[in-house]
Design an enzyme around this catalytic site. Sequence first.
Site, PDB file in Angstrom:
ATOM      1  N   GLU A 178      71.695  31.283  27.497  1.00  0.00           N
ATOM      2  CA  GLU A 178      72.046  29.997  28.705  1.00  0.00           C
ATOM      3  C   GLU A 178      72.109  30.745  30.090  1.00  0.00           C
ATOM      4  O   GLU A 178      72.073  29.983  30.963  1.00  0.00           O
ATOM      5  CB  GLU A 178      73.472  29.675  28.100  1.00  0.00           C
ATOM      6  CG  GLU A 178      73.386  28.749  26.982  1.00  0.00           C
ATOM      7  CD  GLU A 178      74.672  28.779  26.188  1.00  0.00           C
ATOM      8  OE1 GLU A 178      75.605  29.289  26.243  1.00  0.00           O
ATOM      9  OE2 GLU A 178      74.172  28.335  24.819  1.00  0.00           O
ATOM     10  N   ASN A 201      81.548  34.439  20.667  1.00  0.00           N
ATOM     11  CA  ASN A 201      81.066  34.257  22.236  1.00  0.00           C
ATOM     12  C   ASN A 201      81.754  32.787  22.560  1.00  0.00           C
ATOM     13  O   ASN A 201      81.132  31.728  22.043  1.00  0.00           O
ATOM     14  CB  ASN A 201      79.632  34.042  22.275  1.00  0.00           C
ATOM     15  CG  ASN A 201      79.120  33.476  23.681  1.00  0.00           C
ATOM     16  OD1 ASN A 201      79.846  33.316  24.718  1.00  0.00           O
ATOM     17  ND2 ASN A 201      77.937  33.172  23.895  1.00  0.00           N
ATOM     18  N   TRP A 202      82.652  32.670  23.239  1.00  0.00           N
ATOM     19  CA  TRP A 202      83.686  31.457  23.297  1.00  0.00           C
ATOM     20  C   TRP A 202      82.822  30.702  24.316  1.00  0.00           C
ATOM     21  O   TRP A 202      83.393  29.409  24.713  1.00  0.00           O
ATOM     22  CB  TRP A 202      85.142  31.677  23.698  1.00  0.00           C
ATOM     23  CG  TRP A 202      85.857  32.424  22.712  1.00  0.00           C
ATOM     24  CD1 TRP A 202      85.402  32.963  21.529  1.00  0.00           C
ATOM     25  CD2 TRP A 202      87.241  32.547  22.696  1.00  0.00           C
ATOM     26  NE1 TRP A 202      86.576  33.501  20.843  1.00  0.00           N
ATOM     27  CE2 TRP A 202      87.578  33.325  21.499  1.00  0.00           C
ATOM     28  CE3 TRP A 202      88.173  32.370  23.680  1.00  0.00           C
ATOM     29  CZ2 TRP A 202      89.195  33.661  21.192  1.00  0.00           C
ATOM     30  CZ3 TRP A 202      89.633  32.630  23.315  1.00  0.00           C
ATOM     31  CH2 TRP A 202      89.877  33.414  22.260  1.00  0.00           C
ATOM     32  N   LYS A 203      82.076  31.105  25.158  1.00  0.00           N
ATOM     33  CA  LYS A 203      81.254  30.245  26.137  1.00  0.00           C
ATOM     34  C   LYS A 203      82.252  29.661  26.992  1.00  0.00           C
ATOM     35  O   LYS A 203      83.394  30.422  27.342  1.00  0.00           O
ATOM     36  CB  LYS A 203      80.468  29.208  25.654  1.00  0.00           C
ATOM     37  CG  LYS A 203      79.604  29.853  24.687  1.00  0.00           C
ATOM     38  CD  LYS A 203      78.323  28.837  24.035  1.00  0.00           C
ATOM     39  CE  LYS A 203      77.443  29.914  23.021  1.00  0.00           C
ATOM     40  NZ  LYS A 203      75.967  29.096  22.687  1.00  0.00           N
ATOM     41  N   GLY A 244      73.565  26.547  18.849  1.00  0.00           N
ATOM     42  CA  GLY A 244      74.217  25.132  18.979  1.00  0.00           C
ATOM     43  C   GLY A 244      73.368  24.244  18.303  1.00  0.00           C
ATOM     44  O   GLY A 244      73.800  23.051  18.557  1.00  0.00           O
ATOM     45  N   GLU A 281      69.022  36.354  19.322  1.00  0.00           N
ATOM     46  CA  GLU A 281      69.122  34.807  19.297  1.00  0.00           C
ATOM     47  C   GLU A 281      68.071  33.881  19.506  1.00  0.00           C
ATOM     48  O   GLU A 281      68.096  33.555  20.785  1.00  0.00           O
ATOM     49  CB  GLU A 281      70.273  34.594  20.437  1.00  0.00           C
ATOM     50  CG  GLU A 281      71.431  35.324  20.127  1.00  0.00           C
ATOM     51  CD  GLU A 281      72.722  34.676  20.580  1.00  0.00           C
ATOM     52  OE1 GLU A 281      73.859  34.431  19.997  1.00  0.00           O
ATOM     53  OE2 GLU A 281      72.703  34.610  22.064  1.00  0.00           O
ATOM     54  N   SER A 319      73.587  29.629  15.413  1.00  0.00           N
ATOM     55  CA  SER A 319      74.223  28.557  14.331  1.00  0.00           C
ATOM     56  C   SER A 319      74.747  29.666  13.154  1.00  0.00           C
ATOM     57  O   SER A 319      74.468  29.159  11.995  1.00  0.00           O
ATOM     58  CB  SER A 319      73.090  27.723  13.826  1.00  0.00           C
ATOM     59  OG  SER A 319      72.869  26.891  15.011  1.00  0.00           O
ATOM     60  N   HIS A 362      72.585  36.438  28.078  1.00  0.00           N
ATOM     61  CA  HIS A 362      72.561  35.280  27.363  1.00  0.00           C
ATOM     62  C   HIS A 362      71.666  34.162  27.506  1.00  0.00           C
ATOM     63  O   HIS A 362      71.332  34.011  28.604  1.00  0.00           O
ATOM     64  CB  HIS A 362      73.817  34.743  26.951  1.00  0.00           C
ATOM     65  CG  HIS A 362      74.095  33.694  25.973  1.00  0.00           C
ATOM     66  ND1 HIS A 362      73.807  32.433  25.940  1.00  0.00           N
ATOM     67  CD2 HIS A 362      74.446  33.882  24.474  1.00  0.00           C
ATOM     68  CE1 HIS A 362      73.768  31.816  24.875  1.00  0.00           C
ATOM     69  NE2 HIS A 362      74.569  32.715  24.038  1.00  0.00           N
ATOM     70  N   GLY A 369      78.832  31.702  18.436  1.00  0.00           N
ATOM     71  CA  GLY A 369      79.470  30.663  19.113  1.00  0.00           C
ATOM     72  C   GLY A 369      80.226  29.670  18.595  1.00  0.00           C
ATOM     73  O   GLY A 369      81.449  30.063  18.459  1.00  0.00           O
TER      74      GLY A 369
HETATM   75  P1  PGA Z   1      76.010  29.158  18.270  1.00  0.00           P
HETATM   76  O1  PGA Z   1      75.813  30.146  19.643  1.00  0.00           O
HETATM   77  O2  PGA Z   1      76.808  30.085  17.217  1.00  0.00           O
HETATM   78  O3  PGA Z   1      76.877  27.711  18.572  1.00  0.00           O
HETATM   79  O4  PGA Z   1      74.736  28.434  17.807  1.00  0.00           O
HETATM   80  C1  PGA Z   1      75.532  31.330  19.632  1.00  0.00           C
HETATM   81  C2  PGA Z   1      75.332  32.091  21.037  1.00  0.00           C
HETATM   82  O5  PGA Z   1      75.078  31.477  21.922  1.00  0.00           O
HETATM   83  O6  PGA Z   1      75.679  32.991  20.996  1.00  0.00           O
END
Ligand code: PGA
Length: 248
Positions: free
Chosen positions: A97, A10-12, A170, A164, A210, A95, A231
Amino acid sequence: MARRKFVCGNWKMFKTASEADQLVRDLRSRLSSGQVQVAVAPPFTALAAARAALTGSPIQLFAQNCHWEKQGAFTGEISAPMLKELGCDGVILGHSERRQLFFETDEMVGRKVRAALEAGLHPIVCCGETLQEREGNKTWEVVSRQLRGALDASTAQQVTIAYEPVWAIGTGKVATTAQAQEVHAQIRGLLRELGGAAAADSVRVQYGGSVKPDNAAELLAQPDIDGALVGGASLKADDFARIIAGAR
Ligand code: PGA
């Protein structure tokens, strides 16, 4: 039944189109076609460049969100058929976010899941509790509410789920393998209830939060952890390739 492991990056909101082209090339040079299903999810503006760079590769292309309507007066939104025509294979939905920063509800996620499936896109449906919810012993209450809101008997068999924990995204604070496996096993039970034995046996449940090269193998060795939604570490070709190697 052995489920094929599935790792999605997931490149966000990272990578321009030209940067996406480069990252896909770097990734292709490091991955041998293998037992693991691999996907990348660049931002909308980089999907076309990534699709072109993925030509002839088994790596799949996912988007990070879509709207539930096919078209309409929804300024700034993108529909599932638009993503399909662009060459997307699937889409990440719900997600944390999106839920926290853009106020997506379980009901909205459910509508998006149906729209994605109707357009021929494979949904990765995200769920997970906040730190406060975990400390208040509400983890399963929250996760089961999110999944019941997003899935029904017919859609439950056709998705991938990403568990998640929000406090692990993150932050560098990965859930212990025992914490993750516990929730994954509960999710599998819920899949059985919603979609029967076929859903429980075949639906992949990814862990996210993470995931790094040094913890991926242990997490992915758990019986109910069928892959990862990655991520930060998916933005570096080396790290992402090492995570995929850990999934084998
Ligand atoms: P992260 O993000 O690996 O940077 O913790 C995971 C995600 O939000 O899908």
